[in-house]
Write a protein that holds these residues in place. Structure first.
Motif, mmCIF file in Angstrom:
data_model
loop_
_atom_site.group_PDB
_atom_site.id
_atom_site.type_symbol
_atom_site.label_atom_id
_atom_site.label_comp_id
_atom_site.label_asym_id
_atom_site.label_seq_id
_atom_site.Cartn_x
_atom_site.Cartn_y
_atom_site.Cartn_z
ATOM 1 N N SER A 164 -24.334 47.090 28.683
ATOM 2 C CA SER A 164 -23.388 47.047 27.568
ATOM 3 C C SER A 164 -23.984 47.801 26.383
ATOM 4 C CB SER A 164 -23.094 45.605 27.165
ATOM 5 O OG SER A 164 -24.246 44.999 26.624
ATOM 6 N N SER A 165 -23.133 48.181 25.458
ATOM 7 C CA SER A 165 -23.592 48.904 24.263
ATOM 8 C C SER A 165 -24.575 48.054 23.458
ATOM 9 C CB SER A 165 -22.406 49.270 23.382
ATOM 10 O OG SER A 165 -21.553 50.145 24.057
ATOM 11 N N ASN B 99 -26.717 45.763 24.544
ATOM 12 C CA ASN B 99 -28.039 45.749 25.170
ATOM 13 C C ASN B 99 -28.737 47.103 25.059
ATOM 14 O OD1 ASN B 99 -28.079 43.071 25.931
ATOM 15 N ND2 ASN B 99 -27.073 43.470 27.883
ATOM 16 N N ILE B 100 -27.983 48.189 25.169
ATOM 17 C CA ILE B 100 -28.586 49.517 25.053
ATOM 18 C C ILE B 100 -29.143 49.721 23.651
ATOM 19 C CG2 ILE B 100 -28.091 51.993 25.055
ATOM 20 C CD1 ILE B 100 -26.116 51.422 27.335
ATOM 21 N N LEU B 101 -28.364 49.363 22.629
ATOM 22 C CA LEU B 101 -28.845 49.499 21.254
ATOM 23 C C LEU B 101 -30.039 48.599 20.980
ATOM 24 C CD1 LEU B 101 -25.505 49.765 19.262
ATOM 25 C CD2 LEU B 101 -27.262 51.521 19.523
ATOM 26 N N ARG B 102 -29.992 47.402 21.511
ATOM 27 C CA ARG B 102 -31.102 46.475 21.311
ATOM 28 C C ARG B 102 -32.387 47.037 21.914
ATOM 29 N NH1 ARG B 102 -32.435 41.123 23.977
ATOM 30 N NH2 ARG B 102 -31.188 42.050 25.598
ATOM 31 N N LEU B 103 -32.312 47.586 23.128
ATOM 32 C CA LEU B 103 -33.499 48.161 23.761
ATOM 33 C C LEU B 103 -33.967 49.423 23.045
ATOM 34 C CD1 LEU B 103 -32.597 47.677 27.509
ATOM 35 C CD2 LEU B 103 -34.379 46.505 26.228
#
Length: 67
Positions: free
Chosen positions: A19-20, A22-26
Motif C-alpha cells: 500500500s502507499s 507502507n511504501i512511504l513509511r519504509l
C-alpha cells in the motif's frame, strides 16, 4: 576426504501489504540508505569518467529484453 563447502542462509520477516502508506513509511524509515546508494553510484561513475572511461550507446541487441 575433502569437506564440501556449503552455504546456509536464513531469512525471516513480517509480511506487509502493498500500500502507499507502507511504501512511504519504509521510504522515510530508510531514506538515508537510499540517498547513500545513489550518491555513491554517481560519485564512482564520475571518478571513472575522469579516468577516461568512454561511454558507448547501447546496441540494438542490448535493448532487447532477454527474459
Amino acid at each position: 576426504m575433502k569437506k564440501k563447502k556449503s552455504l546456509t542462509a536464513v531469512f525471516s520477516g513480517k509480511p506487509l501489504t502493498f500500500s502507499s502508506k507502507n511504501i512511504l513509511r519504509l521510504f522515510f524509515k530508510y531514506w538515508f540508505l537510499t540517498i547513500f546508494v545513489v550518491t555513491r553510484t554517481l560519485w564512482h561513475s564520475l571518478k571513472l569518467y575522469k579516468k577516461g572511461l568512454k561511454w558507448h550507446s547501447p546496441t540494438k541487441q542490448d535493448e532487447t529484453r532477454r527474459f
